[in-house]
Design an enzyme around this catalytic site. Sequence first.
Site, PDB file in Angstrom:
ATOM      1  N   CYS A 163      -0.124   2.158  -4.538  1.00  0.00           N
ATOM      2  CA  CYS A 163      -1.447   3.302  -5.261  1.00  0.00           C
ATOM      3  C   CYS A 163      -0.473   4.392  -5.462  1.00  0.00           C
ATOM      4  CB  CYS A 163      -2.770   3.592  -4.356  1.00  0.00           C
ATOM      5  SG  CYS A 163      -3.543   1.967  -4.559  1.00  0.00           S
ATOM      6  N   HIS A 204       1.122  -1.085   0.215  1.00  0.00           N
ATOM      7  CA  HIS A 204      -0.078   0.126   0.088  1.00  0.00           C
ATOM      8  C   HIS A 204       0.710   0.793  -0.396  1.00  0.00           C
ATOM      9  CE1 HIS A 204      -3.620  -1.503   0.641  1.00  0.00           C
ATOM     10  NE2 HIS A 204      -3.698  -3.363   1.242  1.00  0.00           N
TER      11      HIS A 204
END
Length: 381
Positions: free
Chosen positions: A205, A163
């Site tokens: 991301c 992440h």
Amino acid sequence: MAYARREHGPPRPPPLFLLSILPLLVLFTFSSAAAPPAALHNNNWAVLVCTSRFWFNYRHMANTLSLYRTVKRLGIPDERIILMLADDMACNPRNNYPAQVFNNENHQLNLYGDNVEVDYRGYEVTVENFLRVLTGRHESSVPRSKRLLSDEGSHILLYMTGHGGDEFLKFQDNEELQSHDLADAVKQMKEKHRFKELLIMVDTCQAATLFSQLQSPGVLAIGSSKKGENSYSHHLDSDIGVSNASLNSLFNSYDPSMLLSTAYYRMDLYERALNEVPVTNFFGSVMKTIHTDSAYTGFLAAREVETPLSMRNNILDGAMLQNEASTRRSSIEKMKEAQLRSDGWTEVLLEGKNSDTVVMYGLGTMGVLLAISTWLSMKAI
């Protein structure tokens, strides 16, 4: 007595030939101080990092193991792969397939398998350990199997998934790797001649923001999403790296409509054209490999492939060494056998005669020794 007085006139100019040699000397000095030629590409390494914990991040471990299986299948051995897994999904109580990890819903390919060597597991996967792996700044107690022992001829594949956000990557929801941390580690690697070329792949991301601070030459970076975009899960194509495709064709295969994000790559620090760089320069071994469906077919195909000259020389050298070793062993055995046969009673033993003959030889030898000892004692008296 009169002495002649010498008149001192203006200084004489240097000869013309000295003025013509001086530029040549300057050129020779600079040419001799030129940088040595670049090292040749002679080995490949892979650093594969999964930074996520917890069961809902199953896909991150599956992505890392997919790449691990790919580079191993293409010839990079385990001793040149640094695998960092923040969690063990294979043994998670929620796993309906114990000791197995899949990257596709058809469950046909078990990525965990029987020979997965994890170098950093669980809470060992930290920002500190990651930076130590890249820069080589380990404590003396760290074994060689946990070190990136690359050199100036190495091509390194650095894959990171987890992440992320704007210029950071989370490690185990506890700490973060900043973009300037990565840039500083890569700069140290370049200064310490730890790689020739470095391919950085970030699957998070806003992945492209993580390598925004890079300044070191010889680095190629690609991220699964741009700033402000999320990166979604998708299974890995098992055919990546099998053909002679280039990095350009690999990068162009990323379809934004399927990824739901824009794959972004940075190549301003990379000198070579992407269409001239095979995928296997980072995903495979530098050794010649033959991809087959069975070991027997591969054995037959190996006979048909023309052996390179260097490999043939190595084979001939190995055969000559084996012949010399066997000749040396046979000569030593013959020498030992000749020494054993030098004595009569040993020859009887080697020829396998009956025990009575052996006893007779023994009694005769004892009688001779007894007679000699008696004669010597009588002479002494």
